[in-house]
Scaffold this motif. Sequence first.
Motif, PDB file in Angstrom:
ATOM      1  N   ILE A 298      20.419   0.173  61.805  1.00 53.92           N
ATOM      2  CA  ILE A 298      20.829   1.234  60.885  1.00 53.92           C
ATOM      3  C   ILE A 298      19.810   2.369  60.867  1.00 53.92           C
ATOM      4  CG2 ILE A 298      19.832   0.420  58.711  1.00 53.92           C
ATOM      5  CD1 ILE A 298      23.374   1.520  58.835  1.00 53.92           C
ATOM      6  N   ASP A 299      18.525   2.066  61.085  1.00 55.04           N
ATOM      7  CA  ASP A 299      17.514   3.122  61.113  1.00 55.04           C
ATOM      8  C   ASP A 299      17.748   4.105  62.252  1.00 55.04           C
ATOM      9  OD1 ASP A 299      16.182   2.281  58.888  1.00 55.04           O
ATOM     10  OD2 ASP A 299      14.616   1.192  59.975  1.00 55.04           O
ATOM     11  N   TYR A 300      18.212   3.609  63.395  1.00 57.54           N
ATOM     12  CA  TYR A 300      18.393   4.470  64.552  1.00 57.54           C
ATOM     13  C   TYR A 300      19.838   4.923  64.745  1.00 57.54           C
ATOM     14  CZ  TYR A 300      13.611   3.560  65.712  1.00 57.54           C
ATOM     15  OH  TYR A 300      12.253   3.505  65.662  1.00 57.54           O
ATOM     16  N   ALA A 301      20.719   4.554  63.846  1.00 56.32           N
ATOM     17  CA  ALA A 301      22.110   4.979  63.946  1.00 56.32           C
ATOM     18  C   ALA A 301      22.240   6.436  63.514  1.00 56.32           C
ATOM     19  CB  ALA A 301      22.990   4.100  63.065  1.00 56.32           C
ATOM     20  N   LYS A 302      23.134   7.151  64.165  1.00 61.29           N
ATOM     21  CA  LYS A 302      23.334   8.556  63.821  1.00 61.29           C
ATOM     22  C   LYS A 302      24.326   8.728  62.677  1.00 61.29           C
ATOM     23  CE  LYS A 302      22.053  10.398  68.232  1.00 61.29           C
ATOM     24  NZ  LYS A 302      22.243  11.441  69.186  1.00 61.29           N
TER      25      LYS A 302
ATOM     26  N   LYS B 126      25.194   6.931  59.651  1.00 63.10           N
ATOM     27  CA  LYS B 126      24.930   5.879  58.677  1.00 63.10           C
ATOM     28  C   LYS B 126      26.082   5.714  57.677  1.00 63.10           C
ATOM     29  CE  LYS B 126      19.898   6.221  58.850  1.00 63.10           C
ATOM     30  NZ  LYS B 126      19.798   6.907  60.096  1.00 63.10           N
ATOM     31  N   ILE B 127      26.657   6.823  57.263  1.00 61.93           N
ATOM     32  CA  ILE B 127      27.762   6.759  56.292  1.00 61.93           C
ATOM     33  C   ILE B 127      28.944   6.004  56.886  1.00 61.93           C
ATOM     34  CG2 ILE B 127      29.417   8.165  54.996  1.00 61.93           C
ATOM     35  CD1 ILE B 127      26.653   8.239  53.832  1.00 61.93           C
ATOM     36  N   THR B 128      29.265   6.276  58.132  1.00 60.89           N
ATOM     37  CA  THR B 128      30.374   5.585  58.789  1.00 60.89           C
ATOM     38  C   THR B 128      30.084   4.092  58.888  1.00 60.89           C
ATOM     39  OG1 THR B 128      30.810   7.580  60.065  1.00 60.89           O
ATOM     40  CG2 THR B 128      31.803   5.550  60.860  1.00 60.89           C
ATOM     41  N   MET B 129      28.842   3.743  59.211  1.00 63.77           N
ATOM     42  CA  MET B 129      28.486   2.327  59.307  1.00 63.77           C
ATOM     43  C   MET B 129      28.601   1.630  57.955  1.00 63.77           C
ATOM     44  SD  MET B 129      25.366   2.304  61.983  1.00 63.77           S
ATOM     45  CE  MET B 129      25.174   0.563  61.742  1.00 63.77           C
ATOM     46  N   VAL B 130      28.151   2.290  56.907  1.00 61.17           N
ATOM     47  CA  VAL B 130      28.250   1.706  55.575  1.00 61.17           C
ATOM     48  C   VAL B 130      29.723   1.544  55.178  1.00 61.17           C
ATOM     49  CG1 VAL B 130      27.778   2.131  53.126  1.00 61.17           C
ATOM     50  CG2 VAL B 130      25.997   2.501  54.821  1.00 61.17           C
ATOM     51  N   LEU B 131      30.535   2.515  55.546  1.00 59.46           N
ATOM     52  CA  LEU B 131      31.973   2.430  55.257  1.00 59.46           C
ATOM     53  C   LEU B 131      32.606   1.241  55.964  1.00 59.46           C
ATOM     54  CD1 LEU B 131      34.478   3.831  54.002  1.00 59.46           C
ATOM     55  CD2 LEU B 131      34.717   5.029  56.171  1.00 59.46           C
ATOM     56  N   TYR B 132      32.315   1.082  57.254  1.00 58.35           N
ATOM     57  CA  TYR B 132      32.876  -0.047  58.006  1.00 58.35           C
ATOM     58  C   TYR B 132      32.344  -1.382  57.490  1.00 58.35           C
ATOM     59  CZ  TYR B 132      34.944   3.113  61.436  1.00 58.35           C
ATOM     60  OH  TYR B 132      35.688   4.071  62.056  1.00 58.35           O
ATOM     61  N   ALA B 133      31.070  -1.435  57.137  1.00 63.75           N
ATOM     62  CA  ALA B 133      30.503  -2.675  56.618  1.00 63.75           C
ATOM     63  C   ALA B 133      31.150  -3.061  55.292  1.00 63.75           C
ATOM     64  CB  ALA B 133      28.992  -2.535  56.460  1.00 63.75           C
ATOM     65  N   SER B 134      31.364  -2.090  54.416  1.00 66.53           N
ATOM     66  CA  SER B 134      31.993  -2.408  53.130  1.00 66.53           C
ATOM     67  C   SER B 134      33.438  -2.848  53.317  1.00 66.53           C
ATOM     68  CB  SER B 134      31.907  -1.215  52.182  1.00 66.53           C
ATOM     69  OG  SER B 134      32.607  -0.110  52.709  1.00 66.53           O
ATOM     70  N   ALA B 135      34.143  -2.229  54.263  1.00 64.70           N
ATOM     71  CA  ALA B 135      35.516  -2.660  54.551  1.00 64.70           C
ATOM     72  C   ALA B 135      35.525  -4.079  55.119  1.00 64.70           C
ATOM     73  CB  ALA B 135      36.179  -1.687  55.526  1.00 64.70           C
ATOM     74  N   ALA B 136      34.551  -4.396  55.978  1.00 62.07           N
ATOM     75  CA  ALA B 136      34.474  -5.740  56.555  1.00 62.07           C
ATOM     76  C   ALA B 136      34.156  -6.782  55.484  1.00 62.07           C
ATOM     77  CB  ALA B 136      33.423  -5.771  57.656  1.00 62.07           C
ATOM     78  N   ILE B 137      33.258  -6.462  54.564  1.00 59.43           N
ATOM     79  CA  ILE B 137      32.926  -7.396  53.484  1.00 59.43           C
ATOM     80  C   ILE B 137      34.151  -7.661  52.618  1.00 59.43           C
ATOM     81  CG2 ILE B 137      31.555  -7.689  51.382  1.00 59.43           C
ATOM     82  CD1 ILE B 137      29.357  -6.041  52.830  1.00 59.43           C
ATOM     83  N   SER B 138      34.880  -6.596  52.302  1.00 59.45           N
ATOM     84  CA  SER B 138      36.094  -6.763  51.497  1.00 59.45           C
ATOM     85  C   SER B 138      37.143  -7.577  52.247  1.00 59.45           C
ATOM     86  CB  SER B 138      36.666  -5.395  51.123  1.00 59.45           C
ATOM     87  OG  SER B 138      35.727  -4.673  50.366  1.00 59.45           O
ATOM     88  N   ALA B 139      37.297  -7.318  53.531  1.00 62.28           N
ATOM     89  CA  ALA B 139      38.273  -8.060  54.340  1.00 62.28           C
ATOM     90  C   ALA B 139      37.889  -9.537  54.433  1.00 62.28           C
ATOM     91  CB  ALA B 139      38.383  -7.443  55.727  1.00 62.28           C
ATOM     92  N   LEU B 140      36.608  -9.825  54.607  1.00 61.71           N
ATOM     93  CA  LEU B 140      36.170 -11.219  54.675  1.00 61.71           C
ATOM     94  C   LEU B 140      36.363 -11.935  53.340  1.00 61.71           C
ATOM     95  CD1 LEU B 140      33.013 -10.703  56.876  1.00 61.71           C
ATOM     96  CD2 LEU B 140      35.083 -11.956  57.516  1.00 61.71           C
ATOM     97  N   THR B 141      36.220 -11.215  52.242  1.00 58.24           N
ATOM     98  CA  THR B 141      36.480 -11.805  50.930  1.00 58.24           C
ATOM     99  C   THR B 141      37.961 -12.161  50.786  1.00 58.24           C
ATOM    100  OG1 THR B 141      34.675 -10.544  49.973  1.00 58.24           O
ATOM    101  CG2 THR B 141      36.301 -11.407  48.447  1.00 58.24           C
ATOM    102  N   VAL B 142      38.818 -11.258  51.221  1.00 60.32           N
ATOM    103  CA  VAL B 142      40.263 -11.528  51.166  1.00 60.32           C
ATOM    104  C   VAL B 142      40.622 -12.673  52.109  1.00 60.32           C
ATOM    105  CG1 VAL B 142      42.535 -10.531  51.647  1.00 60.32           C
ATOM    106  CG2 VAL B 142      40.840  -9.204  50.404  1.00 60.32           C
TER     107      VAL B 142
END
Length: 185
Positions: free
Chosen positions: A134-138, A140-156
Amino acid sequence: MSGSPSSPSSRIPASSQNIPSSFHAQQEQRQQIQHHEQVTGDYGLFDDNDYRHSNITPKNVKEQQGPIEVNDARPILPNAAFFMGDLRDGLPMINMQSSFLMSCKNFTEKDIGLIFFVFGISQVIFMAPAGYFIDYAKNKITMVLYASAAISALTVLTALLAREDAENMTLMLIIHFIQGGVTCL
């Protein structure tokens, strides 16, 4: 006795000793930049190419180089963090999942403890690589968005795929191992 500990020169407090003036100038400049950021909300990058540290204005830069893409996520992240409190480390999500699994799917405390253990171990394993990534990603907002969607999907997925009395415990452990890794982003 000029060298003894009781001599007047050895009793001078450290705060009154001479500090180079360049240190004070740097400290004052840092304070001015922090004040400017707090007042204007402008969190620019601090390097030699930053227009605030040279005679180049933003208008001149646009005229010379065309449109500039800014990938500074700092102004956006506080607003995103307000909505992502439960996704921050995954614990509220896994607590909610454990309550559901115990009450509706008859998981035992031992099963829930094993899920928590796998979740925590995966966070330990993935924390450093995810931080480096994440430090070297260009974007970061997109990565956080995808990570939050993945966490929600895994919960479901946990709610949809869980079977009575932990019959598919291996699948639940895999899901929570992945979820622990994704929460590191």
